[in-house]
Write an enzyme that holds these catalytic residues in place. Structure first.
Site, PDB file in Angstrom:
ATOM      1  N   ASP A 159       0.842  -1.202   0.000  1.00 61.45           N
ATOM      2  CA  ASP A 159       0.000   0.000   0.000  1.00 61.45           C
ATOM      3  C   ASP A 159       0.881   1.256   0.000  1.00 61.45           C
ATOM      4  OD1 ASP A 159      -2.479  -1.615   0.487  1.00 61.45           O
ATOM      5  OD2 ASP A 159      -1.356  -2.106   2.293  1.00 61.45           O
ATOM      6  N   HIS A 187      -4.578  -3.368   6.111  1.00 66.33           N
ATOM      7  CA  HIS A 187      -4.395  -3.630   4.674  1.00 66.33           C
ATOM      8  C   HIS A 187      -5.766  -4.012   4.122  1.00 66.33           C
ATOM      9  CE1 HIS A 187      -2.943  -4.965   0.855  1.00 66.33           C
ATOM     10  NE2 HIS A 187      -3.382  -6.183   1.060  1.00 66.33           N
TER      11      HIS A 187
HETATM   12  P1  NAD Z   1      -2.044 -18.491  -4.508  1.00 64.77           P
HETATM   13  O1  NAD Z   1      -3.362 -19.155  -4.358  1.00 64.77           O
HETATM   14  O2  NAD Z   1      -1.437 -18.359  -5.865  1.00 64.77           O
HETATM   15  O3  NAD Z   1      -0.970 -19.217  -3.600  1.00 64.77           O
HETATM   16  C1  NAD Z   1      -1.228 -19.544  -2.271  1.00 64.77           C
HETATM   17  C2  NAD Z   1      -0.443 -20.799  -1.981  1.00 64.77           C
HETATM   18  O4  NAD Z   1      -0.594 -21.071  -0.603  1.00 64.77           O
HETATM   19  C3  NAD Z   1      -0.956 -22.020  -2.750  1.00 64.77           C
HETATM   20  O5  NAD Z   1       0.119 -22.617  -3.448  1.00 64.77           O
HETATM   21  C4  NAD Z   1      -1.497 -22.921  -1.651  1.00 64.77           C
HETATM   22  O6  NAD Z   1      -1.305 -24.305  -1.924  1.00 64.77           O
HETATM   23  C5  NAD Z   1      -0.676 -22.470  -0.461  1.00 64.77           C
HETATM   24  N1  NAD Z   1      -1.279 -22.766   0.839  1.00 64.77           N
HETATM   25  C6  NAD Z   1      -2.579 -22.778   1.183  1.00 64.77           C
HETATM   26  N2  NAD Z   1      -2.714 -23.145   2.465  1.00 64.77           N
HETATM   27  C7  NAD Z   1      -1.483 -23.344   2.952  1.00 64.77           C
HETATM   28  C8  NAD Z   1      -0.971 -23.756   4.219  1.00 64.77           C
HETATM   29  N3  NAD Z   1      -1.780 -24.040   5.225  1.00 64.77           N
HETATM   30  N4  NAD Z   1       0.365 -23.859   4.359  1.00 64.77           N
HETATM   31  C9  NAD Z   1       1.198 -23.605   3.334  1.00 64.77           C
HETATM   32  N5  NAD Z   1       0.767 -23.227   2.107  1.00 64.77           N
HETATM   33  C10 NAD Z   1      -0.549 -23.106   1.922  1.00 64.77           C
HETATM   34  O7  NAD Z   1      -2.180 -17.081  -3.785  1.00 64.77           O
HETATM   35  P2  NAD Z   1      -1.206 -15.819  -3.894  1.00 64.77           P
HETATM   36  O8  NAD Z   1      -1.663 -14.961  -5.013  1.00 64.77           O
HETATM   37  O9  NAD Z   1       0.210 -16.255  -3.833  1.00 64.77           O
HETATM   38  O10 NAD Z   1      -1.613 -15.025  -2.568  1.00 64.77           O
HETATM   39  C11 NAD Z   1      -1.336 -15.546  -1.290  1.00 64.77           C
HETATM   40  C12 NAD Z   1      -1.990 -14.672  -0.225  1.00 64.77           C
HETATM   41  O11 NAD Z   1      -1.403 -13.372  -0.201  1.00 64.77           O
HETATM   42  C13 NAD Z   1      -3.486 -14.441  -0.431  1.00 64.77           C
HETATM   43  O12 NAD Z   1      -4.141 -14.506   0.820  1.00 64.77           O
HETATM   44  C14 NAD Z   1      -3.535 -13.027  -0.980  1.00 64.77           C
HETATM   45  O13 NAD Z   1      -4.778 -12.415  -0.752  1.00 64.77           O
HETATM   46  C15 NAD Z   1      -2.433 -12.388  -0.178  1.00 64.77           C
HETATM   47  N6  NAD Z   1      -1.904 -11.108  -0.672  1.00 64.77           N
HETATM   48  C16 NAD Z   1      -1.573 -10.166   0.261  1.00 64.77           C
HETATM   49  C17 NAD Z   1      -1.043  -8.945  -0.130  1.00 64.77           C
HETATM   50  C18 NAD Z   1      -0.682  -7.867   0.886  1.00 64.77           C
HETATM   51  O14 NAD Z   1      -0.372  -6.743   0.455  1.00 64.77           O
HETATM   52  N7  NAD Z   1      -0.685  -8.114   2.179  1.00 64.77           N
HETATM   53  C19 NAD Z   1      -0.828  -8.704  -1.489  1.00 64.77           C
HETATM   54  C20 NAD Z   1      -1.161  -9.697  -2.418  1.00 64.77           C
HETATM   55  C21 NAD Z   1      -1.700 -10.909  -1.999  1.00 64.77           C
HETATM   56  C1  LMR Z   2      -3.608  -6.630  -2.813  1.00 60.76           C
HETATM   57  O1  LMR Z   2      -3.705  -5.607  -2.135  1.00 60.76           O
HETATM   58  O2  LMR Z   2      -3.299  -6.596  -4.025  1.00 60.76           O
HETATM   59  C2  LMR Z   2      -3.808  -7.974  -2.158  1.00 60.76           C
HETATM   60  O3  LMR Z   2      -4.141  -7.825  -0.812  1.00 60.76           O
HETATM   61  C3  LMR Z   2      -4.769  -8.823  -2.869  1.00 60.76           C
HETATM   62  C4  LMR Z   2      -6.177  -8.347  -2.685  1.00 60.76           C
HETATM   63  O4  LMR Z   2      -7.043  -9.160  -2.337  1.00 60.76           O
HETATM   64  O5  LMR Z   2      -6.422  -7.169  -2.929  1.00 60.76           O
END
Ligand code: NAD
Ligand code: LMR
Length: 328
Positions: A159, A187
């Site tokens: 952010d 967030h």
């Molecule tokens: P994705 O679905 O591509 O990958 C997630 C991975 O986590 C998968 O490979 C899945 O098998 C694995 N997983 C699920 N449960 C698990 C567990 N208990 N232990 C270990 N691994 C596990 O998702 P992504 O796009 O990589 O996003 C991951 C997370 O990050 C999501 O919750 C997304 O919303 C979040 N995210 C946060 C931010 C932020 O700014 N804070 C930004 C982008 C994404």
């Molecule tokens: C983001 O900010 O891009 C991530 O937290 C993914 C989402 O759900 O927005």
């Protein structure tokens, strides 16, 4: 060369993992003189895909990679880790708010908090990326009573970086020219990206933009950026999230520049009147591997209202998952 450090990444076969691992391995996170042992956690059905990612890391022949392990057991993946990046969780789809994931993802973070408590380095630095990141970090922290609560953080650096980019575009400067920007709170779409103390080349940023633009374009654009990316890409942000996770850990470990600060979701100590204990994004400086909240900033009524709205959401999220805190 320094002695290797251990870095755990969960969800390592996911979208973010696919960008993140290569950045850590190349030294972007902890420095070009810091070897790393990668300890990767996935769920059992994703272990085969993870093996493919490991083959690719090997094929890069990174000089800093001192070892790679994979596991579907948190107690193995977190053994002695110095850095834990908790990414693995379900991402949201179109039309969802991040807090809609609370129930689906909360259980993951209580199990992982316990495992960190039992086997990680006593100085482990924990970053939660999986959404809803702030409250997931709180769940992990509450399940790790033997670690210092301050070791648990949540990512609002994406952010912060988004806000830098919007402000730079609008004023025709470079993101590097901007200092002292703050993202307060969750967030989520209640976050408050605040430019009232920000500077562009040392001069007040607020003087260089129209107030209308700040209130009606800048703030909502940053708040809604995650949703805009999901709409455009059909999947949530991945490379930018990975890059910001690298930034978060690098700054925490190696420090902020003199005269500047960053934004990190950290346990509130009551600063600025924010409810103690929730994982709230504050302006922080970092030095010698420790962060400190920037104190004494003047908060006007506009800012106060927005800081409280996002605080309120975090208090509600905390109350909704309290049953996962062993000591409640
Ligand atoms: P994705 O679905 O591509 O990958 C997630 C991975 O986590 C998968 O490979 C899945 O098998 C694995 N997983 C699920 N449960 C698990 C567990 N208990 N232990 C270990 N691994 C596990 O998702 P992504 O796009 O990589 O996003 C991951 C997370 O990050 C999501 O919750 C997304 O919303 C979040 N995210 C946060 C931010 C932020 O700014 N804070 C930004 C982008 C994404
Ligand atoms: C983001 O900010 O891009 C991530 O937290 C993914 C989402 O759900 O927005």
């Amino acid at each position: 060369m320094k002695a290797p450090v251990r870095v755990a990444v969960t969800g390592a076969a996911g979208q973010i993992g696919y960008s993140l691992l290569f950045r850590i391995a190349s030294g972007d996170m902890l420095g070009k003189d810091q070897p790393v042992i990668l300890q990767l956690l996935e769920i059992t059905p994703a272990l085969e895909a993870l093996q493919g990612v490991v083959m690719e890391i090997e094929d890069c022949a990174f000089p800093l990679v001192a070892g790679i392990t994979t596991s579907d057991k948190a107690e193995e993946a977190f053994k002695d880790v110095d850095y834990a990046m908790l990414v693995g969780a379900r991402p949201r789809g179109p039309g969802m708010e991040r807090k809609d994931l609370l129930e689906a993802n909360a259980a993951i973070f209580s199990v992982q908090g316990k495992a960190l408590n039992d086997v990680a380095s006593r100085d482990v630095k924990v970053l939660v990326v999986g959404n809803p990141a702030n409250t997931n970090s709180l769940i992990a922290q509450q399940n790790a009573p033997d670690l210092d609560p301050g070791q648990f953080t949540a990512m609002t650096r994406l952010d912060h970086n988004r806000a830098l980019a919007q402000l730079a575009n609008q004023t025709g400067c470079h993101t590097q020219d901007i200092t002292r920007l703050t993202v307060w709170g969750n967030h989520s779409s209640t976050q408050y990206p605040d430019i009232s103390h920000a500077q562009i080349k040392g001069e007040p940023a607020a003087d260089k933009v129209d107030r209308q633009w700040y209130e009606n374009e800048f703030i909502p654009t940053v708040q809604q950026r995650g949703a805009a990316i999901i709409k455009a890409r059909g999947a949530s942000s991945a490379a930018s999230a990975a890059s910001s996770a690298v930034d978060h850990m690098r700054t925490w470990a190696l420090g902020t520049a003199d005269g500047d600060w960053t934004s990190m979701g950290i346990p509130s100590d009551g600063s600025y009147g924010i409810a103690e204990g929730i994982i709230y994004s504050f302006p922080v400086t970092c030095k010698n591997g420790k962060y400190e909240i920037v104190q004494g900033l003047e908060i006007d009524t506009f800012s106060r209202e927005r800081m409280q709205a996002t605080e309120q959401e975090l208090v509600e999220e905390r109350d909704a998952v309290k049953h996962l805190f062993p000591n409640q």
